[in-house]
Design a protein around this motif. Structure first.
Motif, mmCIF file in Angstrom:
data_model
loop_
_atom_site.group_PDB
_atom_site.id
_atom_site.type_symbol
_atom_site.label_atom_id
_atom_site.label_comp_id
_atom_site.label_asym_id
_atom_site.label_seq_id
_atom_site.Cartn_x
_atom_site.Cartn_y
_atom_site.Cartn_z
ATOM 1 N N THR A 130 0.836 -1.189 0.000
ATOM 2 C CA THR A 130 0.000 0.000 0.000
ATOM 3 C C THR A 130 0.875 1.244 0.000
ATOM 4 O O THR A 130 1.837 1.332 0.780
ATOM 5 N N ARG A 131 0.525 2.208 -0.856
ATOM 6 C CA ARG A 131 1.294 3.443 -0.935
ATOM 7 C C ARG A 131 1.036 4.303 0.315
ATOM 8 O O ARG A 131 -0.105 4.466 0.750
ATOM 9 N N VAL A 132 2.110 4.832 0.883
ATOM 10 C CA VAL A 132 2.054 5.733 2.029
ATOM 11 C C VAL A 132 2.644 7.071 1.591
ATOM 12 O O VAL A 132 3.733 7.114 1.024
ATOM 13 N N SER A 133 1.932 8.148 1.847
ATOM 14 C CA SER A 133 2.420 9.462 1.423
ATOM 15 C C SER A 133 3.601 9.900 2.292
ATOM 16 O O SER A 133 3.671 9.574 3.478
ATOM 17 N N TRP A 149 11.124 4.515 12.835
ATOM 18 C CA TRP A 149 11.288 5.943 12.594
ATOM 19 C C TRP A 149 11.485 6.180 11.105
ATOM 20 O O TRP A 149 12.130 5.374 10.423
ATOM 21 N N ARG A 150 10.938 7.287 10.643
ATOM 22 C CA ARG A 150 11.004 7.638 9.220
ATOM 23 C C ARG A 150 11.617 9.024 9.078
ATOM 24 O O ARG A 150 11.228 9.955 9.795
ATOM 25 N N LEU A 151 12.566 9.158 8.169
ATOM 26 C CA LEU A 151 13.197 10.450 7.892
ATOM 27 C C LEU A 151 12.862 10.859 6.461
ATOM 28 O O LEU A 151 13.401 10.307 5.507
ATOM 29 N N ASP A 152 11.927 11.793 6.329
ATOM 30 C CA ASP A 152 11.566 12.336 5.020
ATOM 31 C C ASP A 152 12.449 13.536 4.709
ATOM 32 O O ASP A 152 12.812 14.311 5.605
ATOM 33 N N THR A 166 7.320 8.872 13.492
ATOM 34 C CA THR A 166 7.434 7.602 14.199
ATOM 35 C C THR A 166 6.168 6.774 13.998
ATOM 36 O O THR A 166 5.083 7.305 13.778
ATOM 37 N N SER A 167 6.345 5.446 14.069
ATOM 38 C CA SER A 167 5.223 4.532 13.948
ATOM 39 C C SER A 167 5.591 3.226 14.631
ATOM 40 O O SER A 167 6.667 3.106 15.224
ATOM 41 N N GLU A 168 4.692 2.253 14.560
ATOM 42 C CA GLU A 168 4.925 0.935 15.123
ATOM 43 C C GLU A 168 4.623 -0.116 14.064
ATOM 44 O O GLU A 168 3.800 0.101 13.177
ATOM 45 N N ALA A 169 5.295 -1.253 14.154
ATOM 46 C CA ALA A 169 5.015 -2.365 13.247
ATOM 47 C C ALA A 169 3.541 -2.724 13.332
ATOM 48 O O ALA A 169 2.967 -2.794 14.421
ATOM 49 N N SER A 171 1.168 -0.857 11.913
ATOM 50 C CA SER A 171 0.359 0.351 11.756
ATOM 51 C C SER A 171 0.834 1.151 10.565
ATOM 52 O O SER A 171 2.026 1.174 10.238
ATOM 53 N N ASP A 172 -0.110 1.843 9.900
ATOM 54 C CA ASP A 172 0.220 2.796 8.854
ATOM 55 C C ASP A 172 -0.010 4.231 9.329
ATOM 56 O O ASP A 172 -0.065 5.160 8.525
ATOM 57 N N GLN A 173 -0.140 4.402 10.642
ATOM 58 C CA GLN A 173 -0.300 5.731 11.228
ATOM 59 C C GLN A 173 1.068 6.262 11.652
ATOM 60 O O GLN A 173 1.786 5.602 12.411
ATOM 61 N N TRP A 174 1.401 7.434 11.149
ATOM 62 C CA TRP A 174 2.697 8.047 11.444
ATOM 63 C C TRP A 174 2.490 9.340 12.217
ATOM 64 O O TRP A 174 1.610 10.128 11.897
ATOM 65 N N THR A 175 3.330 9.570 13.235
ATOM 66 C CA THR A 175 3.243 10.760 14.074
ATOM 67 C C THR A 175 4.494 11.605 13.882
ATOM 68 O O THR A 175 5.626 11.102 14.003
#
Length: 381
Positions: A130-133, A149-152, A166-169, A171-175
């Protein structure tokens, strides 16, 4: 102290084990699997048995073409089964191919991501994506247990704006984190994590005169709530090939590299025993009188398996190993064996001190089950 290596989820299946200079043919056995040869672009392993491969079709007429295939292994890389594709993972522009994703990583047996200039997630072991923006034109992930953790980054000719999520395995919810990297940075950044609390952010700033870059290192010990500036031992040529590798919250290595050219690159290796507060130079290629690290090859990937044992994969080179904290290095695999196409090797991945893999683009995989004493060569289809 929690181990830095993931626990084994399935037992290692040793099939037709061979040592260095031997061959193991890795067959793709999926129904409807691609019939043309594949070129591997990335690999990821969760434990000694379970791993994933990102690959693309190739032939002499069309070159790289088609979707990006996801294959999975349950026996440590000996055999692979194509289980899915990443939609729009590669696109064509004016007759040339552009990879939208070039890396793959998993936090559990079901939850993974393919990322690069785009981000996709899977929660069924890689079968569907699934594509995540993202906020920017590229992204990178760093996983510690089930914490992701995600670094855009959005990089233009003059600036490079970075944003951490940040997120958890599962989940597709990012904070978006409260603290964010300085907007003044003008080069890309890299994120290194030791556990859920300790992380380091490496970037640089461009100053005048042109092309003079000073690298900057920040660290956190509270899960990203606050960050502190740390000294960085790398020279002022900027983060051209500089990488960090962490064994735990205290033991951190900095692999510093200059501008590469003609298959050579000046390199230094520095160690910290206090999370980056203080550094000690332990290796250098012809600098500071050490001369204990070859100038050949480009810094590409590193892995630590103890506070004093490290593996260094080199572009235009082979795999090096030190067991004495960087005072001496040796070729782990002969150059002609590891790198027959002269394209370089990497990444190098270890999930525990005994089990590791080395990718040699585009079709060779090397595996060790005895801490690097022997390496098995696997030819990927």
């Amino acid at each position: 102290m929690t181990s830095r290596f993931p626990a084994c989820l399935t037992c290692l299946l040793l099939i037709g084990a061979e040592v260095l200079l031997g061959n193991a043919v890795s067959a793709d056995i999926a129904i409807g699997a691609p019939q043309q040869p594949l070129e591997t672009t990335a690999i990821s392993f969760l434990n000694p048995s379970l791993g994933w491969r990102l690959a693309v079709g190739w032939d002499q007429v069309r070159g790289l073409h088609g979707p990006l295939y996801i294959s999975r292994t349950i026996n440590g890389g000996l055999t692979w089964k194509t289980i899915g594709t990443v939609p729009n993972g590669m696109v064509r522009h004016a007759g040339s191919e552009v990879f939208r994703v070039s890396s793959v990583a998993f936090a559990s047996a079901r939850d993974g991501w393919a990322y690069g200039a785009a981000l996709y997630s899977t929660h069924d072991a890689g079968r569907t994506w699934t594509r995540v923006s993202i906020q920017g034109n590229k992204t990178a992930l760093s996983i510690a247990g089930r914490s992701v953790w995600r670094l855009d980054e959005y990089c233009s000719a003059a600036t490079c704006v970075s944003t951490i999520f940040t997120s958890e395995a599962g989940s597709d919810q990012w904070t978006r984190t409260t603290w964010q990297p300085p907007s003044s940075w003008t080069t890309g950044a890299s994120l290194t994590r030791a556990d859920v609390s300790h992380a380091w952010l490496l970037s640089g700033e461009m100053f005048t005169p042109p092309n003079h870059v000073t690298a900057r290192l920040l660290s956190t010990s509270d899960g990203g709530k606050s960050w502190h500036t740390r000294p960085l031992p790398c020279a002022t040529q900027g983060p051209i090939g500089d990488i960090l590798a962490a064994y735990d919250s205290r033991h951190l290595w900095a692999f510093c590299a200059s501008e590469p050219g003609a298959g050579e690159q000046l390199k230094t290796v520095n160690r910290s025993r206090d999370g980056g507060r203080h550094w000690r130079l332990v290796s250098a290629s012809g600098q500071f009188g050490l001369k204990n690290l070859s100038v050949a090859g480009y810094v590409r990937s590193a892995a630590l398996v103890s506070p004093s044992s490290a593996w260094l994969a080199l572009g235009r080179g082979t795999l090096l190993h030190t067991a004495d904290g960087g005072r001496s290095w040796r070729e782990a695999i002969p150059y002609a064996v590891a790198n027959p196409g002269d394209g370089g090797v990497g990444p190098v991945i270890f999930v525990d001190p005994q089990h590791g893999w080395l990718l040699s683009l585009p079709y060779l995989l090397f595996r060790t089950v005895d801490g690097g004493r022997h390496w098995q060569k696997i030819r990927l289809p």
